[in-house]
Design a protein around this motif. Structure first.
Motif, PDB file in Angstrom:
ATOM      1  N   TYR A  13      -3.072  -3.089  -7.010  1.00 18.63           N
ATOM      2  CA  TYR A  13      -2.079  -3.363  -5.955  1.00 18.63           C
ATOM      3  C   TYR A  13      -1.224  -4.600  -6.265  1.00 18.63           C
ATOM      4  CZ  TYR A  13      -4.352   0.151  -3.110  1.00 18.63           C
ATOM      5  OH  TYR A  13      -4.839   1.352  -2.650  1.00 18.63           O
ATOM      6  N   GLN A  35       2.388   1.577  -3.470  1.00 13.23           N
ATOM      7  CA  GLN A  35       1.426   1.974  -4.502  1.00 13.23           C
ATOM      8  C   GLN A  35       0.938   3.403  -4.276  1.00 13.23           C
ATOM      9  OE1 GLN A  35      -1.980   2.463  -4.971  1.00 13.23           O
ATOM     10  NE2 GLN A  35      -2.202   1.821  -7.114  1.00 13.23           N
ATOM     11  N   ILE A  85       0.851  -1.207   0.000  1.00 10.90           N
ATOM     12  CA  ILE A  85       0.000   0.000   0.000  1.00 10.90           C
ATOM     13  C   ILE A  85       0.884   1.255   0.000  1.00 10.90           C
ATOM     14  CG2 ILE A  85      -1.707   1.303   1.351  1.00 10.90           C
ATOM     15  CD1 ILE A  85      -2.736  -1.548   2.324  1.00 10.90           C
TER      16      ILE A  85
END
Ligand code: PLP
Length: 487
Positions: free
Chosen positions: A298, A130, A127
């Motif tokens: 993701y 990204q 996370i």
């Protein structure tokens, strides 16, 4: 010959031969280890296992872990390894990922995490990569961190280290990896947590929404280790979208209920979360390990779990994940999952009917959280007294627990393991009776200063032996790995 053990089906003679031979080979090198393995089977067969995070994997899953895949290094991803000769690892990793995607309806699956904690670390870094690193690189006109100027890298490092995560508080049932200090997640993120309603013990979505609006997390974490209810993930996603957060769901505990379609629609995390993590060994009944599922945007970042936070994958465990996930795709697994949830309701009803207090007043998943303060006990005393009587549970904090996380005021009780042995409503009602009998016969010991001990206790004479006998009677009817004979 096929032996029934709820949804496990296996050839008992073949399994006996496999284990007897394996133990002979092991005993020739280190007989004490062979002895401990035998003893572990005996102990597990003879205990009333109610630990909500434990289960019994099938012989096929267990046997898949004991082989030469263990010897192979395979850093990288399927088809792109940093080591030669990974074609068979590719096969099993692909199978694990394919079964996981099909079982959970996920667009991407990553089967390498060695455990639930590792799966969460992969998810957090994916996370961050990204949401923070990739935009940071683009802004600096770079494709890789190594291409950044020292000043740009310094700026990016600052941004990576300044993100926020919002998760369920530990005492409401959240997990250490959801941003708590003793875990790296509480050091890598600025963390805040949401609790549950003080009256009902239930998650208050309006409250979570208000907190999210104010705290503005990069990651909104949902999922739990000890919350006895379902979560509405559609609502959690709405909240995440409103504040621009990534919704990460840790379904480690209830993955079996998702796989078995007990949790569907708004209560199935996979279609709603950007990233879903799980363990494979709790209600999912596979080998010890982790798994990450995610939405397509993701996927690249998740696949960089190794080398970001993981070393070489445990190929033997990925192979066993493939076997367990194949099992979970069978209709029998849905029957098992439904029984896990039904048995939890029976257990909760049985405890309530006998005058106990449950956090949230019941359950709609695989666990109940018994508040033992009404027995005048701490969770630690209750856990120990139950263990003396042959009932294996674990102490757990209740919301706003006055006894803290060590002594606690609760005991967490789960149904997945005994449901695997074939226990049904009658047996779980009897389990409720035995638990109440033991706790009613337990009193805290006095301290030297005249107060009450938080750890020491007295269990009335004869209760442990009587309960052990009653437990043995129940367990005999539902043998663990029936037909597996190592005598
Ligand atoms: N996430 C949750 C919700 C858990 O309950 C647990 C384990 O209890 C974990 C993660 C960590 O799993 P593991 O012990 O496999 O690292």
């Amino acid at each position: 010959m096929s032996q029934p053990m709820n949804t496990h089906r296996y050839d008992a003679a073949a399994v006996t031969t496999a284990y007897a031979s394996a133990l002979e080979v092991i005993a020739a090198v280190e007989p004490d280890v062979a002895g401990a393995i035998r003893q572990e089977l005996t102990d597990q067969r003879e205990s009333l296992k109610l630990i909500a995070s434990e289960n019994y994997a099938s012989p096929a899953v267990l046997l898949t872990m004991g082989n030469w895949f263990s010897d192979k290094y395979a850093e990288g991803t399927i088809g792109h390894r940093f080591y030669a000769g990974c074609q068979n690892v590719d096969t099993v990793e692909q199978l694990a990922a394919d079964h996981a995607r099909a079982l959970f309806g996920a667009s991407h699956a990553y089967a390498q995490p060695h455990s639930g904690i590792d799966a969460n670390l992969v998810a957090f870094w994916a996370i961050l990569a990204q949401r923070v690193e990739a935009p940071g690189l683009a802004a600096a006109g770079a494709r890789h961190v190594n291409d950044l100027s020292e000043a740009d890298w310094e700026k990016l490092r600052h941004e990576l280290g300044n993100q926020r995560a919002l998760g369920m508080s530990l005492d409401a049932g959240g997990h250490l990896t959801h941003g708590f200090r003793p875990n790296i997640s509480g050091k890598m993120f600025h963390q805040s947590s949401y609790g549950t309603d003080p009256e009902t013990g239930l998650l208050d979505y309006d409250h979570v929404r208000a907190q999210a609006r104010e705290f503005k997390p990069l990651v909104l974490i949902a999922g739990y280790s000890a919350y006895p209810r379902r979560i509405n993930f559609a609502t959690m996603r709405e909240i995440a979208d409103e504040v621009g957060a990534t919704l990460m769901v840790d379904m480690a505990h209830f993955a079996g209920l998702v796989a078995g379609k007990v949790f569907t629609g708004d209560f199935d995390p996979v279609p709603h979360a950007h990233v879903t993590t799980t363990t494979t060994h709790k209600s999912l009944r596979g080998p010890r390990g982790g798994l990450v599922l995610c939405q397509p945007e993701y996927a690249d970042a998740v696949d960089r779990g190794c080398p970001m936070v993981l070393g070489g994958p445990l190929s033997h465990v990925m192979a066993a994940k493939a076997v367990a996930l194949a099992e979970a795709r069978q209709p029998a697994f849905a029957t098992y999952a439904a029984a896990v949830a039904d048995n939890a309701v029976t257990l909760a009803d049985g405890l309530l009917r006998r005058g106990t207090k449950l956090v949230t007043g019941g359950t709609d998943n695989h666990l109940v959280l018994l508040d033992v303060s009404s027995f005048g006990l701490t969770g630690r005393q209750a856990e120990s007294a139950l263990l003396d009587a042959g009932i294996v549970t674990n102490r757990n904090a209740v919301p706003r627990d006055p006894n803290g996380a060590w002594y606690t005021s609760g005991v967490r009780i789960g149904t997945p393991a005994l449901t695997s042995r074939g226990f049904g409503p009658a047996e779980f009602d009897r389990v409720a009776e035995l638990i109440v009998d033991v706790l009613s016969a337990t009193t805290p010991s006095a301290t030297a200063s005249g107060g009450l001990s938080q750890a020491k206790y007295e269990l009335a004479d004869g209760v442990a032996a009587k309960t052990q006998a009653a437990a043995a009677e129940l367990l005999e009817k539902f043998p663990l790995y029936p037909g597996l004979d190592l005598s």
